[in-house]
Design an enzyme around this catalytic site. Structure first.
Site, short mmCIF file in Angstrom:
data_model
loop_
_atom_site.label_atom_id
_atom_site.label_comp_id
_atom_site.label_asym_id
_atom_site.label_seq_id
_atom_site.Cartn_x
_atom_site.Cartn_y
_atom_site.Cartn_z
CE LYS A 126 1.40 1.68 4.36
NZ LYS A 126 1.91 2.13 4.76
N PRO A 154 9.40 -4.87 0.28
CG PRO A 154 10.90 -2.58 -0.29
CD PRO A 154 9.11 -3.55 -0.57
CB ALA A 155 10.93 -5.44 6.12
CB ALA A 156 11.92 -1.71 8.05
CB ALA A 157 9.61 -0.10 2.47
N GLY A 158 7.58 1.62 4.40
CA GLY A 158 5.90 2.00 4.87
C GLY A 158 4.85 1.44 3.99
N GLY A 174 4.39 -3.98 3.78
CA GLY A 174 3.94 -5.64 3.30
C GLY A 174 3.93 -7.02 4.25
CB SER A 213 0.33 -5.09 7.64
OG SER A 213 1.16 -3.81 8.49
CG ASP A 247 -0.56 0.09 8.32
OD1 ASP A 247 -1.26 1.34 8.68
OD2 ASP A 247 0.97 0.75 8.22
O1 C5P Z 1 0.13 -0.90 14.98
P1 C5P Z 1 1.39 -1.32 14.70
O2 C5P Z 1 2.32 -2.77 15.57
O3 C5P Z 1 1.58 -1.27 12.70
O4 C5P Z 1 2.47 -0.23 15.45
C1 C5P Z 1 3.69 0.44 15.54
C2 C5P Z 1 4.24 0.75 16.38
O5 C5P Z 1 4.59 2.17 15.82
C3 C5P Z 1 3.34 1.33 17.26
O6 C5P Z 1 4.51 0.35 18.21
C4 C5P Z 1 3.20 2.27 17.30
O7 C5P Z 1 4.73 2.98 18.48
C5 C5P Z 1 3.54 2.84 16.41
N1 C5P Z 1 2.11 3.72 15.78
C6 C5P Z 1 1.97 4.99 16.32
N2 C5P Z 1 0.17 5.18 16.19
C7 C5P Z 1 -0.83 4.24 15.59
C8 C5P Z 1 0.06 3.51 14.61
C9 C5P Z 1 0.89 3.13 15.23
O8 C5P Z 1 1.90 5.29 17.57
N3 C5P Z 1 -1.59 5.05 14.92
#
Ligand code: C5P
Length: 288
Positions: free
Chosen positions: A17, A100-104, A107, A109, A142
């Site tokens: 996404k 890719p991972a950690a890329a926004g 993937g 999710s 996500d």
């Molecule tokens: O929900 P997810 O595990 O993907 O989120 C990873 C981290 O991103 C959370 O531990 C939190 O620190 C941060 N986060 C947040 N607010 C959101 C989504 C994620 O602070 N709406």
């Protein structure tokens, strides 16, 4: 996601996404942030193959240094479904990573959402998309979106999803630098704005299929928090700043996407950027 059967196997393609808009509305007592975001799924896919296996759970990952151990979101999704359904059936999942991972690009999710949907079918559970999305929300903010592709507005911490329409296909070039970004690290640096930028203009432009207006309105509050953690984001944004009809970092980074005004223009820019070795380059379209 795209679901197919190949012989006895179930094959699911799990899309990446991008976020066309992401604004932070506040910080919650549980540490998460209230947000408002516009998601769009794109034609860059991980592939999951589900195979029969008597009692064990195994997840094999190809194309990535990630492993299929207990922390992998696919493994966690399998255990969550088994627990929720009260069953102990085995399953083998082969996950081939392209995203890719950690890329926004969400993937992991998307892989988790595909696992929930796949097991629902594989084990004939008959759960609704709403129930699957609620389970997904237990694993990551996500994940629920992937039950509402191709485009939706998400609120809360990302789990309250309201589908919307995209009247025209959109073309993108995505640039992913080698350095990834941790979502938690980025959110830790976020400053809640006194006056949030509204999602309504870009949502309405998307629904009308006005891609130029969408390009003008692209917005991501997390960019300012990500850039100091990953200078490659600023470098890529600077390089593509005049390309296409808009440029933005996706989610918490580190990928940057360029919205293009045609598939041909996307192909051309993709080729140039590959030659410049700016990062991993993906030429994609909005997709389910
Ligand atoms: O929900 P997810 O595990 O993907 O989120 C990873 C981290 O991103 C959370 O531990 C939190 O620190 C941060 N986060 C947040 N607010 C959101 C989504 C994620 O602070 N709406």
């Amino acid at each position: 996601m795209i679901v197919e059967t190949h012989g006895d196997d179930l094959v699911i393609k799990a899309p990446a996404k991008v976020n066309l808009h992401l604004e932070i509305l506040g910080k919650r007592p549980d540490g998460y942030h209230e947000l408002e975001t516009l998601f769009l799924s794109v034609s860059l896919y991980d592939t999951l193959i589900f195979k029969q296996q008597p009692a064990e759970v195994s997840v094999r990952v190809r194309g990535s240094s990630l492993d299929g151990g207990r922390d992998n979101l696919v493994t966690r999704a399998i255990h969550l479904v088994r627990q929720e359904a009260g069953i102990s059936h085995g399953i083998s999942v082969e996950l081939t990573k392209e995203i890719p991972a950690a890329a926004g690009l969400a993937g992991g999710s998307s892989d988790a959402a595909a696992t929930l949907a796949g097991l629902n079918q594989w084990w004939n559970l008959g759960w609704s998309p709403e129930r699957l999305a609620a389970l997904g929300a237990q694993l990551g903010s996500d994940i629920p979106f992937f039950f509402h592709t191709p485009t939706a507005v998400a609120r809360g911490r990302g789990e309250q999803v309201e589908p919307c329409r995209c009247k025209t296909p959109l073309d993108f070039v995505i640039v992913s630098p080698e350095e990834g970004l941790s979502t938690a690290d980025v959110y830790r640096r976020v400053v809640v704005p006194p006056k949030p930028v509204s999602i309504e203009p870009i949502r309405s432009a998307l629904e009308q299929g006005d891609r130029r207006e969408v390009g003008k309105l692209l917005f991501n509050r997390l960019e300012e928090a990500s850039v100091p953690l990953c200078p490659a984001v600023a470098k890529i944004k600077h390089r593509v700043g005049q390309d296409g009809i808009g440029q933005l970092m996706s989610g918490s980074g580190s990928s940057v996407f360029v919205l293009m005004d045609s598939p041909q223009a996307a192909e051309r820019l993709g080729k140039q950027l590959i030659a410049e070795r700016l990062g991993r380059i993906y030429v994609v379209q909005s997709s389910s």
